[in-house]
Design a protein around this motif. Structure first.
Motif, PDB file in Angstrom:
ATOM      1  N   ILE A 104      10.582  -7.481  -8.131  1.00 31.91           N
ATOM      2  CA  ILE A 104      10.931  -6.397  -7.887  1.00 31.91           C
ATOM      3  C   ILE A 104      10.097  -5.441  -9.398  1.00 31.91           C
ATOM      4  O   ILE A 104      10.032  -5.859 -10.737  1.00 31.91           O
ATOM      5  N   ILE A 105       9.139  -4.279  -8.922  1.00 32.37           N
ATOM      6  CA  ILE A 105       8.675  -3.878  -9.934  1.00 32.37           C
ATOM      7  C   ILE A 105       9.135  -2.156  -9.956  1.00 32.37           C
ATOM      8  O   ILE A 105       8.851  -1.602  -8.777  1.00 32.37           O
ATOM      9  N   ASP A 106       9.591  -2.096 -10.999  1.00 34.81           N
ATOM     10  CA  ASP A 106      10.138  -0.536 -11.227  1.00 34.81           C
ATOM     11  C   ASP A 106       9.700   0.270 -11.857  1.00 34.81           C
ATOM     12  O   ASP A 106       9.639   0.129 -13.247  1.00 34.81           O
ATOM     13  N   GLN A 107       9.297   1.081 -11.247  1.00 39.38           N
ATOM     14  CA  GLN A 107       7.900   2.517 -11.810  1.00 39.38           C
ATOM     15  C   GLN A 107       8.934   2.915 -12.925  1.00 39.38           C
ATOM     16  O   GLN A 107       8.457   3.249 -13.622  1.00 39.38           O
ATOM     17  N   ARG A 108       9.922   3.195 -12.661  1.00 40.01           N
ATOM     18  CA  ARG A 108      10.838   3.837 -13.605  1.00 40.01           C
ATOM     19  C   ARG A 108      10.855   3.270 -15.253  1.00 40.01           C
ATOM     20  O   ARG A 108      10.752   4.064 -16.043  1.00 40.01           O
ATOM     21  N   ILE A 109      11.067   2.636 -15.364  1.00 41.25           N
ATOM     22  CA  ILE A 109      11.347   1.834 -16.851  1.00 41.25           C
ATOM     23  C   ILE A 109      10.358   0.708 -16.824  1.00 41.25           C
ATOM     24  O   ILE A 109      10.449   0.511 -17.842  1.00 41.25           O
ATOM     25  N   GLN A 110       9.144   0.700 -15.973  1.00 41.00           N
ATOM     26  CA  GLN A 110       8.107  -0.384 -16.827  1.00 41.00           C
ATOM     27  C   GLN A 110       7.219  -0.420 -16.579  1.00 41.00           C
ATOM     28  O   GLN A 110       6.574   0.411 -15.720  1.00 41.00           O
ATOM     29  N   PRO A 111       7.075   0.618 -18.152  1.00 42.89           N
ATOM     30  CA  PRO A 111       5.209   1.365 -18.225  1.00 42.89           C
ATOM     31  C   PRO A 111       4.112   0.673 -17.617  1.00 42.89           C
ATOM     32  O   PRO A 111       3.222   1.409 -17.256  1.00 42.89           O
ATOM     33  N   ASP A 112       4.254  -0.888 -18.405  1.00 43.02           N
ATOM     34  CA  ASP A 112       3.061  -1.774 -17.638  1.00 43.02           C
ATOM     35  C   ASP A 112       2.985  -2.021 -15.815  1.00 43.02           C
ATOM     36  O   ASP A 112       2.448  -2.755 -15.566  1.00 43.02           O
ATOM     37  N   TRP A 113       3.696  -1.421 -15.130  1.00 47.41           N
ATOM     38  CA  TRP A 113       4.227  -1.383 -14.045  1.00 47.41           C
ATOM     39  C   TRP A 113       2.755  -1.598 -13.317  1.00 47.41           C
ATOM     40  O   TRP A 113       2.773  -2.526 -12.209  1.00 47.41           O
ATOM     41  N   LEU A 158       2.583  -9.523   0.826  1.00 46.21           N
ATOM     42  CA  LEU A 158       2.856  -8.582   1.032  1.00 46.21           C
ATOM     43  C   LEU A 158       3.174  -7.748  -0.073  1.00 46.21           C
ATOM     44  O   LEU A 158       4.552  -7.892  -0.812  1.00 46.21           O
ATOM     45  N   VAL A 159       3.333  -6.430   0.042  1.00 50.52           N
ATOM     46  CA  VAL A 159       3.605  -5.262  -1.161  1.00 50.52           C
ATOM     47  C   VAL A 159       4.444  -4.764  -0.587  1.00 50.52           C
ATOM     48  O   VAL A 159       4.282  -3.981   0.363  1.00 50.52           O
ATOM     49  N   GLY A 160       5.942  -4.611  -0.320  1.00 51.66           N
ATOM     50  CA  GLY A 160       7.147  -3.962   0.030  1.00 51.66           C
ATOM     51  C   GLY A 160       7.186  -1.955  -1.216  1.00 51.66           C
ATOM     52  O   GLY A 160       7.510  -2.674  -2.199  1.00 51.66           O
ATOM     53  N   ILE A 161       6.705  -1.333  -0.146  1.00 49.77           N
ATOM     54  CA  ILE A 161       7.017   0.388  -1.849  1.00 49.77           C
ATOM     55  C   ILE A 161       8.296   0.554  -0.384  1.00 49.77           C
ATOM     56  O   ILE A 161       7.721   1.652   1.081  1.00 49.77           O
ATOM     57  N   SER A 162       9.562   1.053  -1.147  1.00 50.77           N
ATOM     58  CA  SER A 162      10.499   1.964  -0.597  1.00 50.77           C
ATOM     59  C   SER A 162      10.127   3.717  -1.130  1.00 50.77           C
ATOM     60  O   SER A 162      10.066   3.903  -2.296  1.00 50.77           O
ATOM     61  N   ALA A 163      10.040   4.577  -0.555  1.00 49.43           N
ATOM     62  CA  ALA A 163      10.284   5.809  -0.949  1.00 49.43           C
ATOM     63  C   ALA A 163      10.949   7.400   0.296  1.00 49.43           C
ATOM     64  O   ALA A 163      11.228   6.679   0.734  1.00 49.43           O
ATOM     65  N   MET A 164      11.471   7.732  -1.021  1.00 49.19           N
ATOM     66  CA  MET A 164      11.951   9.529  -0.275  1.00 49.19           C
ATOM     67  C   MET A 164      10.938  10.282  -0.549  1.00 49.19           C
ATOM     68  O   MET A 164       9.830  10.034  -0.903  1.00 49.19           O
ATOM     69  N   THR A 165      11.023  11.323   0.176  1.00 46.99           N
ATOM     70  CA  THR A 165      10.237  12.211   0.390  1.00 46.99           C
ATOM     71  C   THR A 165      10.170  12.893  -0.800  1.00 46.99           C
ATOM     72  O   THR A 165      10.482  13.251  -1.789  1.00 46.99           O
ATOM     73  N   GLY A 166       8.878  12.926  -0.936  1.00 45.79           N
ATOM     74  CA  GLY A 166       7.953  14.277  -2.386  1.00 45.79           C
ATOM     75  C   GLY A 166       7.371  13.209  -3.554  1.00 45.79           C
ATOM     76  O   GLY A 166       6.739  12.064  -3.630  1.00 45.79           O
ATOM     77  N   THR A 167       8.635  12.874  -4.155  1.00 43.29           N
ATOM     78  CA  THR A 167       7.157  12.126  -5.630  1.00 43.29           C
ATOM     79  C   THR A 167       7.003  10.569  -5.625  1.00 43.29           C
ATOM     80  O   THR A 167       7.299  10.221  -5.979  1.00 43.29           O
ATOM     81  N   GLN A 168       8.321  10.378  -5.282  1.00 40.54           N
ATOM     82  CA  GLN A 168       8.635   8.670  -4.716  1.00 40.54           C
ATOM     83  C   GLN A 168       7.222   7.986  -3.603  1.00 40.54           C
ATOM     84  O   GLN A 168       6.529   7.262  -3.697  1.00 40.54           O
ATOM     85  N   ILE A 169       6.371   9.166  -2.533  1.00 42.62           N
ATOM     86  CA  ILE A 169       5.948   9.068  -1.844  1.00 42.62           C
ATOM     87  C   ILE A 169       4.390   9.637  -3.056  1.00 42.62           C
ATOM     88  O   ILE A 169       3.199   8.362  -2.630  1.00 42.62           O
ATOM     89  N   ALA A 170       4.417  10.011  -3.793  1.00 45.34           N
ATOM     90  CA  ALA A 170       3.551  10.413  -4.553  1.00 45.34           C
ATOM     91  C   ALA A 170       2.987   8.593  -5.458  1.00 45.34           C
ATOM     92  O   ALA A 170       2.271   8.219  -5.982  1.00 45.34           O
ATOM     93  N   TRP A 171       3.799   8.441  -6.349  1.00 46.56           N
ATOM     94  CA  TRP A 171       4.157   7.220  -7.011  1.00 46.56           C
ATOM     95  C   TRP A 171       4.499   6.216  -5.883  1.00 46.56           C
ATOM     96  O   TRP A 171       3.154   4.899  -6.063  1.00 46.56           O
ATOM     97  N   GLY A 172       4.535   6.232  -4.779  1.00 44.39           N
ATOM     98  CA  GLY A 172       4.371   4.967  -4.075  1.00 44.39           C
ATOM     99  C   GLY A 172       2.432   5.314  -3.450  1.00 44.39           C
ATOM    100  O   GLY A 172       2.262   3.876  -3.265  1.00 44.39           O
ATOM    101  N   LEU A 173       1.990   5.986  -3.482  1.00 43.49           N
ATOM    102  CA  LEU A 173       0.852   6.100  -3.562  1.00 43.49           C
ATOM    103  C   LEU A 173       0.008   5.234  -4.554  1.00 43.49           C
ATOM    104  O   LEU A 173      -1.259   4.816  -3.688  1.00 43.49           O
TER     105      LEU A 173
END
Length: 489
Positions: free
Chosen positions: A44-53, A66-81
């Motif tokens: 698991i890589i968590d962008q919220r708490i890992q500055p070096d993600w 594979l790389v799996g990305i979980s996202a809700m609408t809006g900001t999470q999509i932006a960071w998912g991209l």
């Protein structure tokens, strides 16, 4: 040699502070155990708490199946991209798989994006391991239910996968997949707490909620005895004092709640429980002895979805509650000594200025009448595809984003709702910031152990309440400062 590494990325939400607002990344954490059982190695890589993600993802992507990305609408999509771009550049052959609420509601549109290879629709506990197995065997996953992808220009959608009927094990995460200490917060009455879920879905019909198209008003839950055992394990293992239950509707089954309360009592678990509840349950069906029973057995805080202080708006939202229900729930909970957090929304089609004024008035009234009442910030309505209110929004002139990149830009600052002009948008943003501080306590409690920030938050709360009563919010230069802080975290 077959690859077995599966990288799961949890994306930033826009208000992420380690050990304050960043809760367990449950949407990806629940996938770790079934992946491990299927012979894969989840990381698991968590962008919220890992500055070096980004560096970590670039390092792992070439080794990953594979790389799996979980996202809700809006900001999470932006960071998912952003995460998908890092993975693609580091390992062009590694498949990128998207899942979560937004990709499930708009799978075809999501799958069209060049940084999306597959979309997992709905729950991924079975679908993702089966997809990983197919990719490891170099097979086309046409036999795997719940997938959407493009084969060249051809859209491929496999049959829907039924929702999990048995949640007995599905909602017990593999805590060894991350460092739990990074996710302990103080959101439950300032206690050392941890977030869990014990059920999925909701039987009610709120017309704006993703649950209608996503879960179809179906509510599924873990048995009470397993909930109690899970809580006992994490209390013993991590020393938590509070349990933050993130179910959509934890209190849907009163008998189950009673059984959980009895189980906590029988095992002498001195833990405080906080979960979501409906105002009508409390106002119409729960008497004072039952509330006393809950409080005496650990249920010492609740979150209630009020949403509006205007009865016409509540009816249009399909809430099946009234302002009188909200007031009565507040009265009963206050008398029982159960602190309560009320949630509110604004920005609906045809919502009048008078209706918004009534909402602010009710927020102030609840906290005046009940000193233990708390408030979440005023949220701006976002039209969710597949919901009844989405169709009405489109009929009112709303133009939905045309692709995944446009959905990534959806935020308070960039939500193109034709019934909200630029002037009103700025006003609603200020209202949202103001309501962070309206109840005198919430923000201060987030920062337990940081007395200077707590003192400043409580002082600012007194100023904001005075201004909100008079709707004197046109000049709020502090909004920029608060938004800057939010963006930094």
């Amino acid at each position: 040699m077959q690859k077995t590494l599966v990288v799961l990325v949890y994306t930033r939400t826009g208000w992420d502070i380690k050990n304050v607002t960043a809760l367990l990344p449950l949407s990806v954490l629940y996938l770790a155990r079934p992946l491990s059982r299927a012979g894969f190695q989840p990381v698991i890589i968590d962008q919220r708490i890992q500055p070096d993600w980004a560096a970590r993802l670039a390092e792992l992507a070439p080794q990953a199946l594979l790389v799996g990305i979980s996202a809700m609408t809006g900001t999470q999509i932006a960071w998912g991209l952003k995460a998908a771009a890092v993975a693609r550049q580091a390992a062009p052959a590694t498949r990128i798989v998207w899942g979560g609420i937004h990709p499930s509601l708009l799978p075809e549109q999501t799958a069209r994006h060049p940084l999306v290879d597959f979309v997992v629709r709905g729950e991924g506990e079975i679908t993702l391991p089966e997809l990983a197995a197919a990719l490891a065997a170099n097979e086309a996953p046409r036999h795997v239910a719940g997938l959407t992808w493009f084969d060249g220009e051809t859209l491929v959608q496999t049959p829907d996968r039924p929702r999990l009927a048995d949640l007995s094990e599905a909602l017990i995460p593999d805590y060894g997949a991350l460092r739990v200490e990074d996710y302990l917060t103080t959101q439950t009455l300032g206690l050392r707490d941890l977030a869990i879920t014990t059920s999925r879905g909701c039987p009610n019909g709120c017309r704006y909620c993703y649950n209608l198209p996503y879960n179809g008003r179906r509510w599924r839950a873990q048995p009470a005895e397993q909930v109690v055992e899970h809580i006992a394990q994490i209390v013993r293992r991590f020393g938590v004092q509070g349990i933050l239950i993130k179910d959509d509707n934890f209190y849907a089954d009163r008998r189950r709640v009673e059984a959980i309360a009895a189980g906590l009592k029988s095992r002498n678990l001195a833990v405080t429980i906080r979960g979501e509840c409906r105002a009508d349950y409390i106002a119409r069906h729960w008497d004072e002895p039952f509330l006393d029973y809950l409080r005496n057995n650990g249920f010492r805080e609740m979150t209630v979805g009020a949403e509006s202080g205007d009865d016409k708006t509540l009816a249009r939202l399909g809430k099946d509650i009234t302002v009188a229900d909200i007031r009565e729930a507040n009265r009963r909970l206050g008398r029982a000594g159960i602190p309560t957090k009320f949630t509110f929304m604004t920005g609906f089609p045809e919502e009048s200025e008078a209706a918004r004024r009534r909402t602010i008035d009710l927020m102030l009234e609840l906290t005046d009448a009940n000193p233990t009442a708390r408030l979440t910030p005023l949220h701006l309505y976002t039209p969710y595809p597949g919901t009844p209110l989405f169709a009405e929004a489109v009929a009112a002139g709303y133009r939905p984003p045309a692709d995944l990149a446009e959905w990534a830009a959806v935020s308070f600052h960039n939500l193109d709702l034709p019934w909200i002009d630029r002037r009103l948008s700025r006003k609603l943003e200020k209202l949202s910031v103001a309501t962070y501080f309206l109840d005198r306590q919430t923000v201060a409690e987030y920062f337990t152990g940081r007395p200077l920030i707590q003192w400043a938050a409580r002082l600012y709360s007194r100023i904001i309440r005075w201004r909100a009563r008079r709707m004197f919010l046109s000049c709020m230069p502090e909004t920029a400062l608060i938004n800057f802080y939010r963006q930094r975290h």
